[in-house]
Design a protein around this motif. Structure first.
Motif, PDB file in Angstrom:
ATOM      1  N   GLY A 150      60.047 -49.153 -34.356  1.00 54.17           N
ATOM      2  CA  GLY A 150      60.665 -47.893 -33.979  1.00 54.17           C
ATOM      3  C   GLY A 150      60.183 -47.388 -32.642  1.00 54.17           C
ATOM      4  O   GLY A 150      59.421 -48.053 -31.935  1.00 54.17           O
ATOM      5  N   ARG A 151      60.626 -46.190 -32.313  1.00 53.12           N
ATOM      6  CA  ARG A 151      60.171 -45.509 -31.094  1.00 53.12           C
ATOM      7  C   ARG A 151      59.499 -44.209 -31.491  1.00 53.12           C
ATOM      8  O   ARG A 151      60.013 -43.480 -32.345  1.00 53.12           O
ATOM      9  CB  ARG A 151      61.337 -45.216 -30.154  1.00 53.12           C
ATOM     10  CG  ARG A 151      61.885 -46.451 -29.465  1.00 53.12           C
ATOM     11  CD  ARG A 151      62.469 -46.104 -28.128  1.00 53.12           C
ATOM     12  NE  ARG A 151      62.838 -47.289 -27.384  1.00 53.12           N
ATOM     13  CZ  ARG A 151      63.189 -47.273 -26.110  1.00 53.12           C
ATOM     14  NH1 ARG A 151      63.230 -46.125 -25.467  1.00 53.12           N
ATOM     15  NH2 ARG A 151      63.504 -48.381 -25.483  1.00 53.12           N
ATOM     16  N   TYR A 152      58.384 -43.934 -30.854  1.00 57.20           N
ATOM     17  CA  TYR A 152      57.656 -42.712 -31.163  1.00 57.20           C
ATOM     18  C   TYR A 152      57.985 -41.658 -30.113  1.00 57.20           C
ATOM     19  O   TYR A 152      57.729 -41.851 -28.920  1.00 57.20           O
ATOM     20  CB  TYR A 152      56.146 -42.949 -31.194  1.00 57.20           C
ATOM     21  CG  TYR A 152      55.377 -41.676 -31.420  1.00 57.20           C
ATOM     22  CD1 TYR A 152      55.317 -41.103 -32.681  1.00 57.20           C
ATOM     23  CD2 TYR A 152      54.753 -41.028 -30.360  1.00 57.20           C
ATOM     24  CE1 TYR A 152      54.636 -39.912 -32.891  1.00 57.20           C
ATOM     25  CE2 TYR A 152      54.071 -39.840 -30.555  1.00 57.20           C
ATOM     26  CZ  TYR A 152      54.016 -39.291 -31.823  1.00 57.20           C
ATOM     27  OH  TYR A 152      53.350 -38.110 -32.025  1.00 57.20           O
ATOM     28  N   LEU A 153      58.553 -40.542 -30.566  1.00 52.73           N
ATOM     29  CA  LEU A 153      58.881 -39.426 -29.693  1.00 52.73           C
ATOM     30  C   LEU A 153      58.191 -38.176 -30.239  1.00 52.73           C
ATOM     31  O   LEU A 153      58.572 -37.673 -31.304  1.00 52.73           O
ATOM     32  CB  LEU A 153      60.390 -39.188 -29.623  1.00 52.73           C
ATOM     33  CG  LEU A 153      61.265 -40.316 -29.071  1.00 52.73           C
ATOM     34  CD1 LEU A 153      62.726 -39.889 -29.090  1.00 52.73           C
ATOM     35  CD2 LEU A 153      60.842 -40.689 -27.660  1.00 52.73           C
ATOM     36  N   SER A 154      57.202 -37.688 -29.526  1.00 44.79           N
ATOM     37  CA  SER A 154      56.585 -36.428 -29.907  1.00 44.79           C
ATOM     38  C   SER A 154      57.567 -35.302 -29.584  1.00 44.79           C
ATOM     39  O   SER A 154      58.522 -35.501 -28.819  1.00 44.79           O
ATOM     40  CB  SER A 154      55.279 -36.218 -29.125  1.00 44.79           C
ATOM     41  OG  SER A 154      55.572 -36.021 -27.750  1.00 44.79           O
ATOM     42  N   PRO A 155      57.384 -34.113 -30.152  1.00 46.26           N
ATOM     43  CA  PRO A 155      58.275 -33.004 -29.790  1.00 46.26           C
ATOM     44  C   PRO A 155      58.321 -32.754 -28.281  1.00 46.26           C
ATOM     45  O   PRO A 155      59.384 -32.465 -27.731  1.00 46.26           O
ATOM     46  CB  PRO A 155      57.658 -31.816 -30.545  1.00 46.26           C
ATOM     47  CG  PRO A 155      57.003 -32.437 -31.737  1.00 46.26           C
ATOM     48  CD  PRO A 155      56.453 -33.748 -31.233  1.00 46.26           C
ATOM     49  N   ALA A 156      57.178 -32.874 -27.600  1.00 47.10           N
ATOM     50  CA  ALA A 156      57.154 -32.651 -26.150  1.00 47.10           C
ATOM     51  C   ALA A 156      57.938 -33.726 -25.412  1.00 47.10           C
ATOM     52  O   ALA A 156      58.627 -33.450 -24.422  1.00 47.10           O
ATOM     53  CB  ALA A 156      55.714 -32.614 -25.652  1.00 47.10           C
ATOM     54  N   THR A 157      57.866 -34.979 -25.886  1.00 46.45           N
ATOM     55  CA  THR A 157      58.622 -36.051 -25.262  1.00 46.45           C
ATOM     56  C   THR A 157      60.114 -35.863 -25.494  1.00 46.45           C
ATOM     57  O   THR A 157      60.933 -36.071 -24.592  1.00 46.45           O
ATOM     58  CB  THR A 157      58.181 -37.412 -25.809  1.00 46.45           C
ATOM     59  OG1 THR A 157      56.803 -37.621 -25.483  1.00 46.45           O
ATOM     60  CG2 THR A 157      59.006 -38.541 -25.204  1.00 46.45           C
ATOM     61  N   ALA A 158      60.494 -35.483 -26.704  1.00 42.37           N
ATOM     62  CA  ALA A 158      61.902 -35.233 -27.003  1.00 42.37           C
ATOM     63  C   ALA A 158      62.453 -34.123 -26.119  1.00 42.37           C
ATOM     64  O   ALA A 158      63.583 -34.205 -25.615  1.00 42.37           O
ATOM     65  CB  ALA A 158      62.062 -34.876 -28.479  1.00 42.37           C
ATOM     66  N   GLU A 159      61.638 -33.082 -25.876  1.00 44.90           N
ATOM     67  CA  GLU A 159      62.076 -31.995 -24.998  1.00 44.90           C
ATOM     68  C   GLU A 159      62.224 -32.482 -23.563  1.00 44.90           C
ATOM     69  O   GLU A 159      63.176 -32.112 -22.868  1.00 44.90           O
ATOM     70  CB  GLU A 159      61.061 -30.853 -25.055  1.00 44.90           C
ATOM     71  CG  GLU A 159      61.459 -29.646 -24.208  1.00 44.90           C
ATOM     72  CD  GLU A 159      60.461 -28.514 -24.298  1.00 44.90           C
ATOM     73  OE1 GLU A 159      60.603 -27.532 -23.552  1.00 44.90           O
ATOM     74  OE2 GLU A 159      59.533 -28.622 -25.123  1.00 44.90           O
ATOM     75  N   ALA A 160      61.289 -33.344 -23.123  1.00 49.65           N
ATOM     76  CA  ALA A 160      61.376 -33.881 -21.763  1.00 49.65           C
ATOM     77  C   ALA A 160      62.634 -34.723 -21.590  1.00 49.65           C
ATOM     78  O   ALA A 160      63.290 -34.676 -20.543  1.00 49.65           O
ATOM     79  CB  ALA A 160      60.131 -34.719 -21.458  1.00 49.65           C
TER      80      ALA A 160
END
Length: 243
Positions: A144-154
């Motif tokens: 999978g791909r790991y997207l933190s909330p901050a990365t998703a916002e970016a």
């Protein structure tokens, strides 16, 4: 009769940790070895302190598209020699099936999108909660791909400038997000400081580089972005959040 199904514990996830700071490596190994994290267990089976050592470690384990005894590479962006972004591109070309999780002290809004575009399976800030670090390794190891909330916002913020960024100048190199994404880690640092009004000598002092070296990076930034001077770099930066 139904065949017997193996219900034993999951095999440990094998990690190569590439970071030039020993305290970071030791800290991550402690996080991954904590029994409270449960299964599957995460083991750091190899370490590297620079790009040359990382590539040597991987080459010694190489199969056709991924090293045989590794599940994930944790790769610091600010590596000595080749920076992490250059190494990421090299790893994606040579071992495309090997997940690479980028490590950084830089905020997600500065580098996360660039790393994902270059093929990283995720972006992990070194200040992240230990539970998030463990979850990130497990997710990318599973494909999978790991997207933190901050990365998703970016990522969401990047969609706007990518669609409505500056138009290319007549006869010049393209201006915009794509051009900025082509910059190496060090070039991007110089770009950020130039667009913030720092002089070449000030940048040299801050990054501990010779003035001539900074001037070379500045020339590369101008060439890649198509900007003619520092003023145009500052205008370009307005449509590409940096801080």
């Amino acid at each position: 009769m139904n065949p017997v199904t193996d219900t034993g514990p999951a095999a440990p996830l094998r990690v190569l940790l590439a970071d030039d700071h020993r305290i970071v490596r030791e800290g991550l190994k402690q996080v991954f070895s904590d029994p409270a994290n449960g299964l599957p267990e995460i083991r750091v089976v190899a370490e590297a302190t620079g790009g040359t050592e990382l590539l040597a470690q991987l080459s010694s384990r190489a199969a056709e598209d991924r090293p045989l005894d590794l599940d994930v590479v944790l790769l610091d962006i600010a590596m000595p020699g080749q920076d992490g972004l250059e190494l990421l591109q090299c790893l994606r070309q040579r071992w495309p099936a090997l997940p690479v999780l980028m490590l950084s002290t830089y905020p997600e809004r500065q580098y996360a999108v660039r790393c994902l575009k270059l093929g990283a399976a995720g972006y992990l800030n070194k200040s992240a909660d230990p539970d998030d670090m463990v979850a990130a390794v497990r997710k990318v190891a599973a494909g999978g791909r790991y997207l933190s909330p901050a990365t998703a916002e970016a990522l969401a913020q990047a969609m706007g400038p990518a669609l409505s960024g500056p138009r290319p100048p007549p006869g010049g190199a393209p201006l915009g997000v794509a051009a900025i994404d082509s910059l190496s880690h060090r070039e991007h640092q110089v770009f950020r400081l130039l667009s913030s009004g720092h002089s070449v000598s000030q940048i040299g002092a801050q990054l501990k580089l010779a003035v001539n070296t900074v001037s070379t990076y500045r020339a590369r930034v101008l060439e890649k972005t198509g900007a003619r001077n520092d003023v145009e770099l500052a205008l370009l930066a307005r449509g590409h959040p940096l801080d």
